[in-house]
Enzyme design. Structure first.
Site, PDB file in Angstrom:
ATOM      1  CG  HIS A 194      -3.238  -5.167   3.406  1.00 24.88           C
ATOM      2  ND1 HIS A 194      -2.833  -4.287   2.433  1.00 24.88           N
ATOM      3  CD2 HIS A 194      -3.529  -6.322   2.768  1.00 24.88           C
ATOM      4  CE1 HIS A 194      -2.874  -4.898   1.252  1.00 24.88           C
ATOM      5  NE2 HIS A 194      -3.289  -6.127   1.426  1.00 24.88           N
ATOM      6  CG  ASP A 238      -1.645  -1.324   1.367  1.00 22.31           C
ATOM      7  OD1 ASP A 238      -2.447  -1.642   0.495  1.00 22.31           O
ATOM      8  OD2 ASP A 238      -1.374  -2.054   2.337  1.00 22.31           O
TER       9      ASP A 238
END
Length: 332
Positions: free
Chosen positions: A188, A160
């Site tokens: 996440h 990410d």
């Protein structure tokens, strides 16, 4: 003098991420161009033949740093003596499944793998959990491997983090290597908070804040965040498979920076045990900005958090607290 080989375990080695990851490790992308490795690959018994095929390919690639391959469906054999464990294998959520169903499956998988690491891994083994739900799977793993220090169990949010850097570099038409210090806060998942309030870009006139160069708060507080949050879904839609190449690459980045250290003045995002920093509940595995030196990560302290960010940090912490409760209800 030649270095001793490091034993690196990859679970779910036959899957798409595993298949992309093992040659990167064997080539030195994870631990450096002078660090020999012995690869331990684990997968489920129905994948035994395919696993042997991957081993054959590793032999055929003739990687100079690869000093041995253990390819097995036996969890104890896979975990014996490993210095680094990259937990890619997990039970994916399938259509029609409730979150609790997925959690129950992953609790049983992580229970057996954690117990094997607890008993058979090398002392001070470092663990990176990739399989989703990554933060909570890492928490489960810790539950069943009590002698592995908290600081040695992490989860992957570097993917990410890299996505955030990539979006800024595309927007500003600059090299991604010139963008640094974005932050992924939290889970996440689609509640994560990609934060560029402290990020900078290297320019001919020196480092400049991302916010100043983008000069579009509506984009940075809106589309940028949702693009990073939903990037995985967008890749599945385009590729018909989930992110594999980028996940494998970011797993290498995560371990490399953890083991070899982060560059001076740069931080990265890692899912680590919360100690209560930034008013995040202690005991969650939560993504923070971290630096690393001598194989030890440290949460970056003292960053200012505005009201917009505070709400985002709290929202993703709430989701992680709910996931933790769900996971613990599956333990009984």
């Amino acid at each position: 003098m030649a270095k001793e080989p490091v034993r690196v375990l990859v679970t779910g080695a036959v899957g798409q991420i595993g298949y992309a990851l093992v040659p990167m490790i064997a080539r030195g992308v994870m631990l450096g161009p002078d660090q020999p490795v012995i690869l331990h690959m684990l997968d489920i018994p129905p994948a035994a033949e395919a696993l042997n095929g991957v081993k054959m390919e590793l032999v055929d690639a003739a990687f100079p740093l690869l000093k041995g391959v253990v390819a097995t469906t036996e969890v104890v054999e896979a975990c014996t003596g490993v210095n680094i464990a990259v937990m890619v294998g997990g039970f994916p959520r399938k259509e029609g499944m409730e979150r609790k169903d997925v959690m129950t499956k992953n609790v049983s998988i992580y229970k057996s793998q954690a117990s094997a690491l607890e008993k058979h891994a090398a002392a001070n083994c470092k663990v990176l959990v990739v399989a989703n739900p990554a933060n909570t799977n890492a928490l489960i793993l810790k539950e069943f491997a009590p002698s592995i220090p908290e600081k040695n169990i992490t989860c992957l949010t570097r993917l990410d983090h890299n996505r955030a850097l990539g979006q800024i570099s595309e927007r500003l038409k600059v090299q991604v290597s010139d963008v640094k210090n974005a932050i992924i806060w939290g889970n996440h998942s689609s509640t994560q908070y990609p934060d560029v309030n402290h990020a900078t870009v290297k320019t001919p006139a020196g480092e400049k804040p991302v916010r100043e160069l983008v000069a579009d708060d509506a984009w940075l507080n809106g589309e940028f965040i949702t693009t990073v949050q939903q990037r995985g879904a967008a890749i599945i839609k385009a590729r018909k498979f989930s992110s594999a190449l980028s996940a494998a690459s970011s797993a290498c980045d995560h371990i490399r920076d953890w083991v070899l250290g982060t560059p001076e003045g740069t931080w990265v995002s890692m899912g680590v045990y919360s100690d209560g920093s930034y008013n995040v509940p202690a005991g969650l595995i939560y993504s923070f900005p971290v630096t690393s030196r001598n194989g030890e990560w440290h949460i970056v302290q003292g960053l200012s958090i505005d009201d917009f960010s505070r709400k985002k940090l709290d929202l993703t912490a709430e989701e992680l607290s709910e996931e933790k409760s769900l996971a613990y209800s599956c333990l009984s």
